[in-house]
Design a protein around this motif. Structure first.
Motif, short mmCIF file in Angstrom:
data_model
loop_
_atom_site.label_atom_id
_atom_site.label_comp_id
_atom_site.label_asym_id
_atom_site.label_seq_id
_atom_site.Cartn_x
_atom_site.Cartn_y
_atom_site.Cartn_z
N GLY A 1 0.75 -1.25 -0.06
CA GLY A 1 0.02 -0.13 -0.04
C GLY A 1 0.78 1.22 0.08
N ASN A 2 0.08 2.30 0.46
CA ASN A 2 0.88 3.61 0.57
C ASN A 2 1.53 4.23 -0.74
OD1 ASN A 2 1.64 6.09 1.90
ND2 ASN A 2 3.50 5.11 2.76
N PRO A 3 0.71 4.13 -1.92
CA PRO A 3 1.32 4.56 -3.42
C PRO A 3 2.07 6.02 -3.27
CG PRO A 3 -1.01 4.48 -3.33
CD PRO A 3 -0.64 4.11 -2.04
N GLY A 4 3.24 5.91 -4.02
CA GLY A 4 3.89 7.35 -3.85
C GLY A 4 5.26 7.05 -4.24
N ARG A 5 5.90 8.35 -4.08
CA ARG A 5 7.67 8.20 -4.47
C ARG A 5 8.49 7.18 -3.52
NH1 ARG A 5 10.91 11.69 -6.88
NH2 ARG A 5 9.21 13.31 -7.10
N GLY A 6 8.03 7.08 -2.32
CA GLY A 6 8.62 6.36 -1.32
C GLY A 6 8.46 4.84 -1.47
N THR A 7 7.33 4.37 -2.13
CA THR A 7 6.96 2.95 -2.31
C THR A 7 7.23 2.56 -3.73
OG1 THR A 7 4.71 3.35 -2.55
CG2 THR A 7 5.63 2.80 -0.37
N LEU A 8 7.71 3.53 -4.55
CA LEU A 8 7.66 3.18 -6.05
C LEU A 8 8.19 1.77 -6.58
CD1 LEU A 8 7.03 4.92 -8.40
CD2 LEU A 8 9.39 5.28 -8.86
N CYS B 1 6.58 -0.96 -13.96
CA CYS B 1 6.25 0.17 -14.56
C CYS B 1 5.39 1.12 -13.92
CB CYS B 1 6.09 0.35 -16.24
SG CYS B 1 6.24 1.82 -17.06
N PRO B 2 5.59 1.37 -12.49
CA PRO B 2 4.60 1.98 -11.74
C PRO B 2 4.43 3.45 -12.30
CG PRO B 2 6.76 1.89 -10.64
CD PRO B 2 7.09 1.11 -11.76
N CYS C 1 7.09 11.20 -10.80
CA CYS C 1 8.38 10.27 -10.89
C CYS C 1 8.46 9.81 -12.37
CB CYS C 1 8.01 9.30 -9.86
SG CYS C 1 7.84 9.51 -8.25
N ARG C 2 9.48 9.46 -12.81
CA ARG C 2 9.80 8.77 -14.14
C ARG C 2 10.50 7.71 -13.94
NH1 ARG C 2 6.11 11.29 -14.94
NH2 ARG C 2 5.90 13.25 -16.11
#
Length: 196
Positions: free
Chosen positions: A131-138, A156-157, A163-164
């Motif tokens: 869970g916790n989608p975002g930059r820290g869990t890419l 390919c999140p 983010c790229r």
């Protein structure tokens, strides 16, 4: 002016209604793959190893990485899938999700798949965060995509708008010890899903 506004409103509604959800992922029996249900990930080509499991591949007993069983008769360990929206019950193609082994391990780790660099390769380990989608869990988000008549797993999140990330297919790489480690590869691991 009213006619132009009505035409614009109608066009917007038509576009929204015309967008459909991605196709659902189906198991070997043709049933929908569902969140929270245990499945085995198995290779389409028999005689080239079995299902997926956890094993040490770094000359240490921990951490455990995601590997393919060497024998085709081994289904490996059951896994569950959790989509980016955990309220969704059906797993859909090309949608961000966490992949989690259901079994516990001897190592203190989460069993959530993540992509990490090891000895110059991007390998799949099981030390991610659910869970916790975002930059820290890419590195913890994968996708299931149609591949010919079967499926493949892709990293390919799209959980971070700014983010790229690097994108690539997940395949099997055999290391010098014979471990069949999952990693970014030019050759996708062609798979199907079987309910555990």
């Amino acid at each position: 002016m009213k006619t132009l506004l009505l035409l614009l409103l109608f066009s917007t509604i038509s576009l929204c209604l015309g967008q459909s959800s991605p196709d659902p992922v189906r198991d070997i029996d043709g049933d929908l793959v569902r969140s929270g249900t245990d499945y085995y990930i198995l290779p389409v080509f028999r005689g080239m190893g079995g299902g997926l499991t956890l094993a040490p591949t770094r000359n240490e007993s921990c951490p455990l990485d995601v590997v393919q069983e060497p024998q085709e008769v081994d289904n490996g360990l059951p896994l569950t899938f959790t989509p980016i929206d955990p309220k969704k019950g059906v797993i859909r193609e090309s949608t961000d999700l966490n992949i989690i082994f259901s079994a516990s391990s001897i190592c203190i780790q989460s069993n959530v798949w993540n992509l990490e660099e090891y000895e110059g390769q991007l390998i799949v380990s099981a030390r991610g965060v659910s869970g916790n989608p975002g930059r820290g869990t890419l590195s913890n988000w994968f996708k299931i995509e149609k591949y010919e008549d079967d499926y493949k797993i892709v990293f390919c999140p799209t959980v971070c708008d700014l983010c790229r990330p690097f994108c690539g297919d997940i395949g099997v790489k055999i290391d010098e010890n014979g471990s069949r480690r999952l990693a970014i590869s030019d050759v996708p691991f062609k798979i199907f899903f079987k309910k555990a």
